[in-house]
Write a protein that holds these residues in place. Structure first.
Motif, PDB file in Angstrom:
ATOM      1  N   ASP A  51      55.138  -0.651  -2.192  1.00 27.51           N
ATOM      2  CA  ASP A  51      55.097   0.795  -1.962  1.00 27.51           C
ATOM      3  C   ASP A  51      54.652   1.541  -3.213  1.00 27.51           C
ATOM      4  N   ARG A  52      55.146   1.113  -4.386  1.00 23.96           N
ATOM      5  CA  ARG A  52      54.756   1.780  -5.632  1.00 23.96           C
ATOM      6  C   ARG A  52      53.271   1.560  -5.923  1.00 23.96           C
ATOM      7  N   LEU A  53      52.779   0.368  -5.649  1.00 25.38           N
ATOM      8  CA  LEU A  53      51.359   0.106  -5.867  1.00 25.38           C
ATOM      9  C   LEU A  53      50.510   0.962  -4.928  1.00 25.38           C
ATOM     10  N   ALA A  54      50.930   1.076  -3.680  1.00 28.14           N
ATOM     11  CA  ALA A  54      50.201   1.930  -2.736  1.00 28.14           C
ATOM     12  C   ALA A  54      50.209   3.382  -3.213  1.00 28.14           C
ATOM     13  N   ALA A  55      51.331   3.812  -3.775  1.00 27.87           N
ATOM     14  CA  ALA A  55      51.408   5.179  -4.306  1.00 27.87           C
ATOM     15  C   ALA A  55      50.481   5.342  -5.505  1.00 27.87           C
ATOM     16  N   GLN A  56      50.380   4.319  -6.342  1.00 28.24           N
ATOM     17  CA  GLN A  56      49.477   4.380  -7.493  1.00 28.24           C
ATOM     18  C   GLN A  56      48.027   4.494  -7.031  1.00 28.24           C
ATOM     19  N   VAL A  57      47.680   3.755  -5.983  1.00 28.09           N
ATOM     20  CA  VAL A  57      46.316   3.845  -5.453  1.00 28.09           C
ATOM     21  C   VAL A  57      46.035   5.277  -5.006  1.00 28.09           C
ATOM     22  N   ALA A  58      46.988   5.879  -4.298  1.00 29.87           N
ATOM     23  CA  ALA A  58      46.799   7.253  -3.820  1.00 29.87           C
ATOM     24  C   ALA A  58      46.652   8.230  -4.985  1.00 29.87           C
ATOM     25  N   VAL A  59      47.453   8.058  -6.033  1.00 29.52           N
ATOM     26  CA  VAL A  59      47.374   8.943  -7.198  1.00 29.52           C
ATOM     27  C   VAL A  59      46.015   8.789  -7.882  1.00 29.52           C
ATOM     28  N   GLN A  60      45.565   7.540  -8.017  1.00 32.76           N
ATOM     29  CA  GLN A  60      44.286   7.310  -8.680  1.00 32.76           C
ATOM     30  C   GLN A  60      43.129   7.844  -7.841  1.00 32.76           C
ATOM     31  N   GLU A  61      43.237   7.729  -6.514  1.00 34.64           N
ATOM     32  CA  GLU A  61      42.215   8.319  -5.639  1.00 34.64           C
ATOM     33  C   GLU A  61      42.148   9.826  -5.842  1.00 34.64           C
ATOM     34  N   ALA A  62      43.317  10.453  -6.024  1.00 34.92           N
ATOM     35  CA  ALA A  62      43.348  11.896  -6.267  1.00 34.92           C
ATOM     36  C   ALA A  62      42.695  12.240  -7.605  1.00 34.92           C
ATOM     37  N   ALA A  63      42.918  11.399  -8.611  1.00 35.62           N
ATOM     38  CA  ALA A  63      42.296  11.647  -9.922  1.00 35.62           C
ATOM     39  C   ALA A  63      40.777  11.547  -9.825  1.00 35.62           C
ATOM     40  N   VAL A  64      40.291  10.517  -9.135  1.00 34.89           N
ATOM     41  CA  VAL A  64      38.846  10.353  -8.961  1.00 34.89           C
ATOM     42  C   VAL A  64      38.280  11.538  -8.182  1.00 34.89           C
ATOM     43  N   ALA A  65      38.981  11.962  -7.142  1.00 32.84           N
ATOM     44  CA  ALA A  65      38.522  13.108  -6.353  1.00 32.84           C
ATOM     45  C   ALA A  65      38.498  14.382  -7.200  1.00 32.84           C
ATOM     46  N   ALA A  66      39.465  14.529  -8.106  1.00 38.24           N
ATOM     47  CA  ALA A  66      39.496  15.707  -8.982  1.00 38.24           C
ATOM     48  C   ALA A  66      38.284  15.717  -9.915  1.00 38.24           C
ATOM     49  N   TYR A  67      37.942  14.562 -10.462  1.00 38.00           N
ATOM     50  CA  TYR A  67      36.745  14.482 -11.298  1.00 38.00           C
ATOM     51  C   TYR A  67      35.494  14.819 -10.480  1.00 38.00           C
ATOM     52  N   ASP A  68      35.412  14.280  -9.275  1.00 36.44           N
ATOM     53  CA  ASP A  68      34.253  14.562  -8.426  1.00 36.44           C
ATOM     54  C   ASP A  68      34.149  16.052  -8.102  1.00 36.44           C
ATOM     55  N   ALA A  69      35.290  16.668  -7.793  1.00 36.84           N
ATOM     56  CA  ALA A  69      35.291  18.099  -7.475  1.00 36.84           C
ATOM     57  C   ALA A  69      34.906  18.931  -8.694  1.00 36.84           C
ATOM     58  N   ALA A  70      35.414  18.545  -9.851  1.00 39.60           N
ATOM     59  CA  ALA A  70      35.100  19.286 -11.071  1.00 39.60           C
ATOM     60  C   ALA A  70      33.618  19.178 -11.400  1.00 39.60           C
ATOM     61  N   THR A  71      33.073  17.987 -11.236  1.00 40.75           N
ATOM     62  CA  THR A  71      31.652  17.777 -11.517  1.00 40.75           C
ATOM     63  C   THR A  71      30.790  18.565 -10.540  1.00 40.75           C
ATOM     64  N   ALA A  72      31.199  18.599  -9.274  1.00 41.45           N
ATOM     65  CA  ALA A  72      30.443  19.361  -8.282  1.00 41.45           C
ATOM     66  C   ALA A  72      30.508  20.859  -8.571  1.00 41.45           C
ATOM     67  N   ALA A  73      31.669  21.331  -9.032  1.00 43.41           N
ATOM     68  CA  ALA A  73      31.834  22.759  -9.305  1.00 43.41           C
ATOM     69  C   ALA A  73      31.142  23.187 -10.593  1.00 43.41           C
ATOM     70  N   ASP A  74      31.094  22.294 -11.564  1.00 42.34           N
ATOM     71  CA  ASP A  74      30.533  22.632 -12.870  1.00 42.34           C
ATOM     72  C   ASP A  74      29.847  21.398 -13.454  1.00 42.34           C
ATOM     73  N   PRO A  75      28.560  21.223 -13.183  1.00 44.94           N
ATOM     74  CA  PRO A  75      27.853  20.029 -13.662  1.00 44.94           C
ATOM     75  C   PRO A  75      27.936  19.823 -15.179  1.00 44.94           C
ATOM     76  N   ALA A  76      27.997  20.886 -15.950  1.00 42.01           N
ATOM     77  CA  ALA A  76      28.117  20.746 -17.402  1.00 42.01           C
ATOM     78  C   ALA A  76      29.437  20.070 -17.767  1.00 42.01           C
ATOM     79  N   LEU A  77      30.486  20.420 -17.063  1.00 39.39           N
ATOM     80  CA  LEU A  77      31.780  19.788 -17.290  1.00 39.39           C
ATOM     81  C   LEU A  77      31.708  18.311 -16.917  1.00 39.39           C
ATOM     82  N   GLY A  78      31.005  18.005 -15.843  1.00 40.79           N
ATOM     83  CA  GLY A  78      30.848  16.620 -15.429  1.00 40.79           C
ATOM     84  C   GLY A  78      30.265  15.761 -16.527  1.00 40.79           C
ATOM     85  N   GLY A  79      29.319  16.309 -17.268  1.00 44.35           N
ATOM     86  CA  GLY A  79      28.741  15.574 -18.384  1.00 44.35           C
ATOM     87  C   GLY A  79      29.742  15.349 -19.496  1.00 44.35           C
ATOM     88  N   GLN A  80      30.657  16.286 -19.668  1.00 48.12           N
ATOM     89  CA  GLN A  80      31.650  16.173 -20.732  1.00 48.12           C
ATOM     90  C   GLN A  80      32.755  15.186 -20.389  1.00 48.12           C
TER      91      GLN A  80
END
Length: 101
Positions: A51-80
């Motif tokens: 269960d904890r590993l499954a929760a870690q996967v979900a948290v990491q998916e959220a982190a990746v999605a946050a990076y993707d959203a940030a890059t889409a919203a501000d391409p300059a930030l994506g480069g940084q």
């Protein structure tokens, strides 16, 4: 003597500080839930560990999605944050490989 000039307004898009704060919090959460010596096999894992590993996967998916959203919203930030985004993706791949099913 005149007052110092006001700082320039923040650029539109996803605030970098918000992204970094959220990502750091997610990373700490994922790290805190890690179990030592895990081989990625569920054979000897308890239900709680799975269960904890499954929760870690979900948290990491959220982190990746946050990076993707940030890059889409501000391409300059994506480069940084490209290196951090890639590290988050690699960690997600490792977690998925270790997760049963």
């Amino acid at each position: 003597m005149s007052a110092p000039p006001a700082p320039p307004p923040s650029p539109p898009g996803f605030p970098r500080r918000t992204l970094l704060t959220a990502t750091a919090g997610l990373a700490l959460l994922a790290t805190a839930a890690c179990t030592p010596g895990g081989s990625g096999e569920a054979a000897g894992a308890t239900d709680g560990q799975v269960d904890r590993l499954a929760a870690q996967v979900a948290v990491q998916e959220a982190a990746v999605a946050a990076y993707d959203a940030a890059t889409a919203a501000d391409p300059a930030l994506g480069g940084q944050v490209a290196v951090l985004a890639e590290q988050a993706r690699e960690q997600l791949e490792r977690l998925r490989a270790a997760a049963p099913g």
